[in-house]
Design a protein around this motif. Sequence first.
Motif, PDB file in Angstrom:
ATOM      1  N   ASP A  87      -5.204   0.527  25.089  1.00  0.00           N
ATOM      2  CA  ASP A  87      -5.696   1.151  26.301  1.00  0.00           C
ATOM      3  C   ASP A  87      -5.261   0.365  27.534  1.00  0.00           C
ATOM      4  OD1 ASP A  87      -7.085   2.932  27.744  1.00  0.00           O
ATOM      5  OD2 ASP A  87      -9.053   2.473  26.895  1.00  0.00           O
ATOM      6  N   ALA A  88      -5.213   1.010  28.655  1.00  0.00           N
ATOM      7  CA  ALA A  88      -4.840   0.337  29.897  1.00  0.00           C
ATOM      8  C   ALA A  88      -5.769  -0.841  30.156  1.00  0.00           C
ATOM      9  CB  ALA A  88      -4.908   1.322  31.052  1.00  0.00           C
ATOM     10  N   GLY A  89      -5.214  -1.967  30.528  1.00  0.00           N
ATOM     11  CA  GLY A  89      -6.023  -3.146  30.829  1.00  0.00           C
ATOM     12  C   GLY A  89      -6.364  -3.965  29.603  1.00  0.00           C
ATOM     13  N   SER A  90      -5.942  -3.522  28.426  1.00  0.00           N
ATOM     14  CA  SER A  90      -6.217  -4.298  27.227  1.00  0.00           C
ATOM     15  C   SER A  90      -4.925  -4.857  26.665  1.00  0.00           C
ATOM     16  CB  SER A  90      -6.930  -3.427  26.191  1.00  0.00           C
ATOM     17  OG  SER A  90      -6.084  -2.388  25.751  1.00  0.00           O
ATOM     18  N   ARG A  91      -5.075  -5.767  25.694  1.00  0.00           N
ATOM     19  CA  ARG A  91      -3.877  -6.395  25.148  1.00  0.00           C
ATOM     20  C   ARG A  91      -3.904  -6.303  23.620  1.00  0.00           C
ATOM     21  NH1 ARG A  91      -4.544 -11.564  23.080  1.00  0.00           N
ATOM     22  NH2 ARG A  91      -6.688 -12.296  23.156  1.00  0.00           N
ATOM     23  N   PRO A  92      -2.720  -6.298  23.009  1.00  0.00           N
ATOM     24  CA  PRO A  92      -2.685  -6.256  21.554  1.00  0.00           C
ATOM     25  C   PRO A  92      -3.040  -7.605  20.937  1.00  0.00           C
ATOM     26  CG  PRO A  92      -0.459  -6.264  22.434  1.00  0.00           C
ATOM     27  CD  PRO A  92      -1.387  -6.231  23.606  1.00  0.00           C
ATOM     28  N   VAL A  93      -3.776  -7.601  19.834  1.00  0.00           N
ATOM     29  CA  VAL A  93      -4.141  -8.822  19.115  1.00  0.00           C
ATOM     30  C   VAL A  93      -3.714  -8.695  17.657  1.00  0.00           C
ATOM     31  CG1 VAL A  93      -6.035 -10.352  18.437  1.00  0.00           C
ATOM     32  CG2 VAL A  93      -6.139  -9.143  20.604  1.00  0.00           C
ATOM     33  N   ASP A  94      -2.843  -9.555  17.216  1.00  0.00           N
ATOM     34  CA  ASP A  94      -2.390  -9.573  15.821  1.00  0.00           C
ATOM     35  C   ASP A  94      -1.815  -8.239  15.352  1.00  0.00           C
ATOM     36  OD1 ASP A  94      -3.313 -12.140  15.739  1.00  0.00           O
ATOM     37  OD2 ASP A  94      -5.231 -11.626  14.801  1.00  0.00           O
ATOM     38  N   GLY A  95      -1.453  -7.383  16.260  1.00  0.00           N
ATOM     39  CA  GLY A  95      -0.904  -6.090  15.864  1.00  0.00           C
ATOM     40  C   GLY A  95      -1.910  -5.175  15.201  1.00  0.00           C
ATOM     41  N   ILE A  96      -3.179  -5.529  15.251  1.00  0.00           N
ATOM     42  CA  ILE A  96      -4.190  -4.727  14.568  1.00  0.00           C
ATOM     43  C   ILE A  96      -5.212  -4.178  15.557  1.00  0.00           C
ATOM     44  CG2 ILE A  96      -5.921  -4.677  12.734  1.00  0.00           C
ATOM     45  CD1 ILE A  96      -4.534  -7.237  11.653  1.00  0.00           C
ATOM     46  N   PHE A  97      -5.600  -5.042  16.488  1.00  0.00           N
ATOM     47  CA  PHE A  97      -6.643  -4.669  17.421  1.00  0.00           C
ATOM     48  C   PHE A  97      -6.104  -4.619  18.846  1.00  0.00           C
ATOM     49  CE2 PHE A  97      -8.866  -7.061  14.092  1.00  0.00           C
ATOM     50  CZ  PHE A  97      -9.797  -6.117  13.707  1.00  0.00           C
ATOM     51  N   CYS A  98      -6.849  -3.960  19.671  1.00  0.00           N
ATOM     52  CA  CYS A  98      -6.665  -4.102  21.107  1.00  0.00           C
ATOM     53  C   CYS A  98      -7.923  -4.786  21.618  1.00  0.00           C
ATOM     54  CB  CYS A  98      -6.541  -2.746  21.790  1.00  0.00           C
ATOM     55  SG  CYS A  98      -5.100  -1.818  21.257  1.00  0.00           S
ATOM     56  N   SER A  99      -7.750  -5.651  22.589  1.00  0.00           N
ATOM     57  CA  SER A  99      -8.942  -6.254  23.169  1.00  0.00           C
ATOM     58  C   SER A  99      -8.776  -6.392  24.672  1.00  0.00           C
ATOM     59  CB  SER A  99      -9.242  -7.603  22.526  1.00  0.00           C
ATOM     60  OG  SER A  99      -8.552  -8.642  23.165  1.00  0.00           O
ATOM     61  N   ARG A 100      -9.916  -6.506  25.324  1.00  0.00           N
ATOM     62  CA  ARG A 100      -9.905  -6.598  26.776  1.00  0.00           C
ATOM     63  C   ARG A 100     -11.002  -7.562  27.205  1.00  0.00           C
ATOM     64  NH1 ARG A 100     -13.961  -3.815  28.515  1.00  0.00           N
ATOM     65  NH2 ARG A 100     -14.014  -1.873  27.364  1.00  0.00           N
ATOM     66  N   LYS A 101     -10.744  -8.243  28.309  1.00  0.00           N
ATOM     67  CA  LYS A 101     -11.743  -9.163  28.848  1.00  0.00           C
ATOM     68  C   LYS A 101     -12.930  -8.351  29.352  1.00  0.00           C
ATOM     69  CE  LYS A 101     -11.458 -12.411  32.421  1.00  0.00           C
ATOM     70  NZ  LYS A 101     -10.598 -13.247  33.272  1.00  0.00           N
ATOM     71  N   ALA A 102     -14.121  -8.749  28.907  1.00  0.00           N
ATOM     72  CA  ALA A 102     -15.320  -8.038  29.342  1.00  0.00           C
ATOM     73  C   ALA A 102     -15.974  -8.786  30.491  1.00  0.00           C
ATOM     74  CB  ALA A 102     -16.304  -7.922  28.179  1.00  0.00           C
ATOM     75  N   LYS A 103     -16.670  -8.049  31.338  1.00  0.00           N
ATOM     76  CA  LYS A 103     -17.308  -8.682  32.488  1.00  0.00           C
ATOM     77  C   LYS A 103     -18.662  -9.264  32.087  1.00  0.00           C
ATOM     78  CE  LYS A 103     -18.084  -7.809  37.438  1.00  0.00           C
ATOM     79  NZ  LYS A 103     -18.569  -9.157  37.608  1.00  0.00           N
ATOM     80  N   LEU A 104     -18.824 -10.548  32.430  1.00  0.00           N
ATOM     81  CA  LEU A 104     -20.092 -11.224  32.153  1.00  0.00           C
ATOM     82  C   LEU A 104     -20.910 -11.302  33.430  1.00  0.00           C
ATOM     83  CD1 LEU A 104     -18.738 -14.218  30.032  1.00  0.00           C
ATOM     84  CD2 LEU A 104     -19.957 -12.214  29.172  1.00  0.00           C
ATOM     85  N   THR A 105     -22.207 -11.159  33.279  1.00  0.00           N
ATOM     86  CA  THR A 105     -23.087 -11.321  34.437  1.00  0.00           C
ATOM     87  C   THR A 105     -24.131 -12.391  34.119  1.00  0.00           C
ATOM     88  OG1 THR A 105     -24.582  -9.578  33.708  1.00  0.00           O
ATOM     89  CG2 THR A 105     -22.790  -8.910  35.140  1.00  0.00           C
ATOM     90  N   CYS A 106     -24.722 -12.957  35.155  1.00  0.00           N
ATOM     91  CA  CYS A 106     -25.635 -14.088  34.991  1.00  0.00           C
ATOM     92  C   CYS A 106     -27.049 -13.695  35.380  1.00  0.00           C
ATOM     93  CB  CYS A 106     -25.170 -15.245  35.869  1.00  0.00           C
ATOM     94  SG  CYS A 106     -23.526 -15.817  35.409  1.00  0.00           S
ATOM     95  N   PRO A 107     -28.036 -14.385  34.794  1.00  0.00           N
ATOM     96  CA  PRO A 107     -29.415 -14.136  35.208  1.00  0.00           C
ATOM     97  C   PRO A 107     -29.597 -14.528  36.676  1.00  0.00           C
ATOM     98  CG  PRO A 107     -29.316 -15.571  33.264  1.00  0.00           C
ATOM     99  CD  PRO A 107     -27.930 -15.437  33.780  1.00  0.00           C
TER     100      PRO A 107
END
Length: 232
Positions: A87-107
């Motif tokens: 998907d747009a904004g994601s990257r291939p991992v090991d040719g099996i998965f796609c992953s994307r950086k998720a946004k973290l928020t703080c208390p």
Amino acid sequence: MLRMQALLCLFAIFAAASCGRLPSRAEPPNCEPGSFINSSKKVGKEKCSECPPGTYSDSVGARECKKCDLNFALAVETGMTECDLCDAGSRPVDGIFCSRKAKLTCPEKGPGSDICRQTTDSNPETFATIPAGVSVRYFLEKPENFGSLTFIRKKDCCSKDVEDIKITFPNEGYCITDAESTENSTENYLRLSYPYCSYEYVKYFDVSSWRTNRSITFRDIEFEAWLPKIIT
Ligand SMILES: *[C@@H]1O[C@H](CO)[C@@H](O)[C@H](O)[C@H]1NC(C)=O
Ligand SMILES: *[C@@H]1O[C@H](CO)[C@@H](O)[C@H](O)[C@H]1NC(C)=O
Ligand SMILES: *[C@@H]1O[C@H](CO)[C@@H](O)[C@H](O)[C@H]1NC(C)=O
């Protein structure tokens, strides 16, 4: 003139007659999907070759492989029958998965909120220390499937011991991590993945030190979320 010849060739193909560069006697091989008729050899000695990385063929007897999008997961594989897109904004991992950086928020407040902010600001100048006995909570902007966590640490500083970092997911206890540590002249990464556990729908997690007398210092934490693959 050329166009005319091409047109004649087209009719000739339908008429199963010989034409131009097509083999006159030997039939071209029926190359399977994922391969193509490699005509770099002499007529009649054509053979099937696997589609080079970055291309695919989804039909029998293809004369050439089709190009994949630039951002496909199986970039390093030959003989593909389809492109495997991330998907747009994601990257291939090991040719099996796609992953994307998720946004973290703080208390908003609490003992860990400043540490959380300092380690999610992507600023190379700010480091934060989680003191022994303190746990810092990181929220996901929206629930995500856990892929990996990356700690960006300070070069030549502090604990390099993977076992010092404890990550706790709600209701899941904890899992033994596989760690991949990358050091280069500018940065020092620690990527933790959890190959034997799958956490779906993660809403938050806590980071602390396993050791009662050790603190952990790092610059940034990044959460990568697994994404479903998009098959075209
Ligand atoms: C096509 O065949 C030639 C000769 O055997 C070979 O050198 C070449 O690598 C083949 N092309 C591909 C894409 O496999
Ligand atoms: C080293 O870290 C820098 C900064 O993030 C990065 O751009 C570079 O690609 C890394 N080099 C290697 C060889 O991993
Ligand atoms: C920290 O505690 C461990 C045992 O829990 C001990 O072996 C170690 O020496 C202690 N380190 C320091 C710096 O006090």
